[in-house]
Design a protein around this motif. Sequence first.
Motif, mmCIF file in Angstrom:
data_model
loop_
_atom_site.group_PDB
_atom_site.id
_atom_site.type_symbol
_atom_site.label_atom_id
_atom_site.label_comp_id
_atom_site.label_asym_id
_atom_site.label_seq_id
_atom_site.Cartn_x
_atom_site.Cartn_y
_atom_site.Cartn_z
ATOM 1 N N THR A 71 -0.603 9.037 -6.565
ATOM 2 C CA THR A 71 -0.673 9.885 -5.374
ATOM 3 C C THR A 71 -0.565 9.115 -4.062
ATOM 4 O O THR A 71 -0.322 9.718 -3.013
ATOM 5 C CB THR A 71 -1.997 10.675 -5.362
ATOM 6 O OG1 THR A 71 -3.112 9.762 -5.425
ATOM 7 C CG2 THR A 71 -2.062 11.628 -6.541
ATOM 8 N N THR A 72 -0.734 7.795 -4.094
ATOM 9 C CA THR A 72 -0.701 7.015 -2.854
ATOM 10 C C THR A 72 0.605 7.219 -2.065
ATOM 11 O O THR A 72 0.556 7.462 -0.851
ATOM 12 C CB THR A 72 -0.914 5.518 -3.155
ATOM 13 O OG1 THR A 72 -2.264 5.318 -3.580
ATOM 14 C CG2 THR A 72 -0.668 4.668 -1.927
ATOM 15 N N GLN A 130 -4.896 2.487 6.029
ATOM 16 C CA GLN A 130 -3.907 1.514 6.483
ATOM 17 C C GLN A 130 -2.951 2.127 7.499
ATOM 18 O O GLN A 130 -2.587 1.504 8.503
ATOM 19 C CB GLN A 130 -3.107 0.980 5.288
ATOM 20 C CG GLN A 130 -3.922 0.223 4.266
ATOM 21 C CD GLN A 130 -4.285 -1.176 4.742
ATOM 22 O OE1 GLN A 130 -3.769 -1.640 5.748
ATOM 23 N NE2 GLN A 130 -5.174 -1.835 4.028
ATOM 24 N N VAL A 131 -2.531 3.364 7.246
ATOM 25 C CA VAL A 131 -1.596 4.041 8.148
ATOM 26 C C VAL A 131 -2.242 4.293 9.506
ATOM 27 O O VAL A 131 -1.633 4.075 10.562
ATOM 28 C CB VAL A 131 -1.127 5.374 7.518
ATOM 29 C CG1 VAL A 131 -0.323 6.188 8.520
ATOM 30 C CG2 VAL A 131 -0.292 5.108 6.271
ATOM 31 N N ALA A 393 2.406 -7.927 6.466
ATOM 32 C CA ALA A 393 3.752 -8.504 6.505
ATOM 33 C C ALA A 393 4.816 -7.416 6.431
ATOM 34 O O ALA A 393 5.851 -7.492 7.105
ATOM 35 C CB ALA A 393 3.922 -9.495 5.357
ATOM 36 N N VAL A 394 4.572 -6.387 5.624
ATOM 37 C CA VAL A 394 5.534 -5.290 5.502
ATOM 38 C C VAL A 394 5.493 -4.406 6.740
ATOM 39 O O VAL A 394 6.543 -4.002 7.269
ATOM 40 C CB VAL A 394 5.247 -4.468 4.229
ATOM 41 C CG1 VAL A 394 6.141 -3.236 4.175
ATOM 42 C CG2 VAL A 394 5.465 -5.323 2.994
ATOM 43 N N GLN A 395 4.293 -4.087 7.224
ATOM 44 C CA GLN A 395 4.181 -3.235 8.406
ATOM 45 C C GLN A 395 4.888 -3.844 9.609
ATOM 46 O O GLN A 395 5.396 -3.127 10.469
ATOM 47 C CB GLN A 395 2.702 -3.004 8.726
ATOM 48 C CG GLN A 395 1.988 -2.117 7.715
ATOM 49 C CD GLN A 395 0.502 -1.995 8.004
ATOM 50 O OE1 GLN A 395 -0.077 -2.818 8.710
ATOM 51 N NE2 GLN A 395 -0.130 -0.967 7.455
ATOM 52 N N ALA A 405 5.264 5.481 4.997
ATOM 53 C CA ALA A 405 5.986 5.172 3.758
ATOM 54 C C ALA A 405 5.852 3.700 3.396
ATOM 55 O O ALA A 405 5.661 3.350 2.229
ATOM 56 C CB ALA A 405 7.458 5.549 3.910
ATOM 57 N N ALA A 406 5.934 2.823 4.402
ATOM 58 C CA ALA A 406 5.862 1.387 4.132
ATOM 59 C C ALA A 406 4.486 0.985 3.622
ATOM 60 O O ALA A 406 4.361 0.276 2.619
ATOM 61 C CB ALA A 406 6.192 0.600 5.408
ATOM 62 N N SER A 407 3.430 1.455 4.287
ATOM 63 C CA SER A 407 2.068 1.089 3.892
ATOM 64 C C SER A 407 1.735 1.633 2.508
ATOM 65 O O SER A 407 1.151 0.936 1.672
ATOM 66 C CB SER A 407 1.057 1.619 4.917
ATOM 67 O OG SER A 407 1.321 1.113 6.202
#
Length: 545
Positions: A71-72, A130-131, A393-395, A405-407
């Motif tokens: 579900t994440t 995180q978002v 690093a991704v954010q 979507a990235a987080s």
Amino acid sequence: MSAPTTTTGDTPMTHRQTLEALSGLLLVLFVAMLSGTVVSTALPKIIGALNGSQTQYTWVVTATLLTATATTPVWGKLADLFNKKLLVQVAIVVFLVGSVVAGLAQTAGQLIAARAFQGIGVGGLQALVQVAIAAMIPPRERGRYNGYLGGVMAVATVGGPLLGGLIVDTSWLGWRWCFFVGVPVAVLALILLQVTLRLPTVRRDNVKIDYLGASLIAAGVSVLLIWISFVDDSFAWVSWQSAAMVGGSVLLLALAVRVEARADEPVVPLDLVRQRTTALAILGSLAVGMAMFGGAVFLGQYFQIGRGYSPTEAGLLTIPMMAGVLGSSIVAGRLITRTGKIKPYILVGAVVLVAGFALLGTIDHETSLVLVGAAMFIVGVGVGMTMQNLVLAVQNTVSLRDIGAASSTVAFFRSLGGTIGVSVLGAVLARRVTEQITTDLAAAGIPTSGGGTGSLNIDAMPAAVQQIVRAAYGDATGHIFLISAAIAVVGVLAAALLKPVTLRASLDLPDAATSAAVAADAVDGAPAFDQVDVDAVAKETSARR
């Protein structure tokens, strides 16, 4: 007077305002982590009271991780469509319902089902915290606040096992309060979020939720984990059951990839996954997921069943690992904010993680607790330096509009790594323990049919059998940590291949923030900004703030 450090919309936020807004989010993160750690030392007692088996022991943890994993990404997509604050509150309510039902469970099967439902809420909390933080704090400053995140995680991870141990060791409370105890904390988090969190709703047009892709991924991973749990026990490695389950899992995951490639808004964006930084962060997150979940689950079992300590004592014995997480996350976070560099800390953390697992791989049921504590501390340092920083690093590579979507994609694969890790390591442990117990019982002249080798209700066993079972669990635990060390090497390779970058000091990418202005100037006949000018403006704005 605090200097402005972050922003919501066009209004700068001071450091104090940021901390106030973070208070509810940090409590939410605490609640989510507490749900897993509070049962880590209590689980042997819980499964024993419900007359569960080693397989059910593993699935009490795996069920939550599995639904959280599935579900994440969906929660992350919803964050790009609806109000982030409201979604966090909805996730808390789902988590609350699952906690109450788990506390009322009468059988191990009911407990596993309740934990699966609880995992839906945990998946939301993992992604949305995180978002929300990414929507408030620029990547460069986020390293500074990662120390607070590390502190909360350390408190939850240290306090959870201690609290769980105290609960099951207190006769007038009982194990059910391991699940009820999170209810008042979650209610307090709801109140704090309502009062302190102010986030603008940045809604993307035409956002669609790829429910088919999410369902196929969840089904494919579930079938694979079920096969891992039962192969070589209920059926052979080479059998029609194995062929059907493995083949079905591969088919479902292949269909998921096909659906994701064609979906307008894939739940796991393949374009994002193919990017170098994201792909490498995913590989690293798989190793960290195994460390974070596997370490807590199997170390608690090692201390109680393998060494004979009480749940409270087992919680106290895990403190070195959590001290490593707390210290390294704070120090690394501040250094990242000061330098803007992130790769060196991720790489060092990945190497330290391998070293810690390798040292844990040497333990047995008679190993000195000093050595075990040192190994746990090293593992904690590795987790603290890598876990949050891989997400960061991704954010840093995506625009604010794609931050959900990235987080959630990185959180998805971290949870997937934890799910597969706990399931695989639990299956290996169960097989190894069963073989060792059977051999030792036969050598001692004790009939295996009366030994109860499949049950974790150790107190109900004869003294001679207890000693054999404890030695088997203590010796087998080291073996699964050697496997963890081998898998964690992948994280080192991924960290080494990360592209060295300097974290940006703005909430959004310079290109995304200025694209509209550039387009307008071009239409009016004015010369477009050169990239050097864009960078200069970004630096000047950051300096003024």
